[in-house]
Design a protein around this motif. Structure first.
Motif, PDB file in Angstrom:
ATOM      1  N   THR A 198       1.001  -1.251  -0.174  1.00 52.57           N
ATOM      2  CA  THR A 198      -0.509   0.450   0.051  1.00 52.57           C
ATOM      3  C   THR A 198       0.935   1.262  -0.076  1.00 52.57           C
ATOM      4  O   THR A 198       1.019   2.387  -1.178  1.00 52.57           O
ATOM      5  CB  THR A 198      -1.029   0.309   1.277  1.00 52.57           C
ATOM      6  N   THR A 279      -7.149  -0.749   3.898  1.00 51.54           N
ATOM      7  CA  THR A 279      -8.083  -0.168   3.420  1.00 51.54           C
ATOM      8  C   THR A 279      -8.478   1.072   3.103  1.00 51.54           C
ATOM      9  O   THR A 279      -8.684   1.888   2.961  1.00 51.54           O
ATOM     10  CB  THR A 279      -8.921  -1.161   2.886  1.00 51.54           C
ATOM     11  N   TYR A 281      -6.576   4.022   3.542  1.00 48.34           N
ATOM     12  CA  TYR A 281      -5.954   4.386   2.960  1.00 48.34           C
ATOM     13  C   TYR A 281      -5.913   3.769   0.909  1.00 48.34           C
ATOM     14  O   TYR A 281      -5.662   5.027   0.564  1.00 48.34           O
ATOM     15  CB  TYR A 281      -4.552   3.796   2.702  1.00 48.34           C
ATOM     16  N   SER A 282      -6.007   2.702   0.719  1.00 47.77           N
ATOM     17  CA  SER A 282      -5.963   2.017  -0.178  1.00 47.77           C
ATOM     18  C   SER A 282      -7.495   2.636  -1.624  1.00 47.77           C
ATOM     19  O   SER A 282      -7.337   2.393  -2.519  1.00 47.77           O
ATOM     20  CB  SER A 282      -5.903   1.113  -0.798  1.00 47.77           C
TER      21      SER A 282
END
Length: 308
Positions: A198, A279, A281-282
């Motif tokens: 990530t 997730t 962040y992504s």
């Protein structure tokens, strides 16, 4: 909304960041945002700052000393208490601005800085509202559980090697990756391959100054970090804690336990379903959900006519 480059002093060194100002005339309430392990200001934080500014709340995103565009002689060194002092100096900078209302200041943090936000809410009376997302709560417990018994032995060997080096050769120090693609083979502070992938993608797309490295002493300091003694002091600060369902990086059970220790009635726990630590962040949908909760909380407690 307008973004400008700003800088402020923190214990004799310069921290640099971006100040997001809302449309219209102040004085505005304001929130300070800083990042987690090895984060630089470009990492997701601008998304939150823009959401706050669009709601009428100024937002300061900055790099700690030793990271990104800020000064500091020991690069990639993460001292949590120095970072907390950087937050305090950011608050001091904001309260001196003519278009900021010094009586309506808040703090926001994520991961490592999520713990910092809770400590600031307990120790700085200027903080009138806080949001803590997926916070690090207890560095010792976190590292033991994340690395497992064998990995934890390897981590300690590296820490002891670094202590010996710094004694024998002052000024020299060892470094360790933030994360690695194969934690079983290669030591990283946070032994999760999704963390490596990530942040690698974020470096390539939006945060070129991010470095996948910290001093080993940073990990030594992490093992001494514990938020819970401070959460018990949050008597009257509106506190929002956002956790990710089944987060096994910063350990959602520890996060919920720390939330339960906060004595104020002005608190709220939000658990984001079908969400992991990374997730947030992504995955843009999950990022928007978290930003929405944080914006609503600051709007309620910092804008005129709010709850506080």
């Amino acid at each position: 909304m307008h973004r400008s480059d700003v800088e402020f002093q923190s214990e004799g060194q310069t921290c640099r960041g971006w100040l997001y100002r809302p449309e219209g005339e102040g004085p505005f309430p304001a929130v300070v945002l800083a990042g987690g392990w090895c984060y630089v200001r470009e990492l997701v934080m601008p998304y939150y700052a823009e959401a706050f500014a669009q709601a009428g709340i100024a937002a300061l995103v900055f790099d700690y000393r030793n990271l990104g565009v800020s000064d500091g002689d020991v690069r990639q060194h993460l001292d949590p208490w120095a970072q907390i002092r950087d937050y305090r100096n950011a608050l001091s900078f904001l309260e001196r601005l003519d278009d900021v209302d010094a009586d309506r200041l808040g703090v926001w943090g994520i991961s490592y800085s999520g713990g910092h936000a809770l400590i600031l809410g307990a120790t700085d009376p200027r903080v009138k509202c806080l949001v803590s997302q997926i916070p690090v709560i207890d560095g010792y417990e976190n590292m033991r559980r994340a690395h497992g018994s064998v990995g934890y032995r390897r981590l300690w060997r590296t820490i002891l090697d670094d202590r010996a080096l710094r004694y024998d050769k002052p000024g020299e120090r060892l470094h360790v990756p933030h994360a690695t693609a194969d934690p079983a083979a290669d030591l990283g502070t946070w032994p999760f391959p999704e963390t490596y992938h990530t942040f690698k993608a974020l470096k390539e797309t939006e945060a070129p100054l991010y470095q996948n490295s910290s001093t080993v002493e940073s990990v030594d300091l992490l093992l001494e970090y514990d938020v819970v003694p401070f959460t018990r002091r949050i008597y009257d600060v509106p506190s929002l804690v956002i956790v990710a369902e089944a987060d096994d990086l910063t350990l959602w059970d520890l996060e919920i336990g720390a939330y339960n220790q906060i004595p104020t009635a002005k608190k709220k726990l939000v658990t984001l379903p079908h969400t992991t630590h990374m997730t947030l962040y992504s995955d843009q949908d999950k990022l928007r959900a978290a930003a929405g909760h944080a914006t609503a909380w600051f709007t309620e407690h910092l804008l005129p006519g709010g709850a506080s």
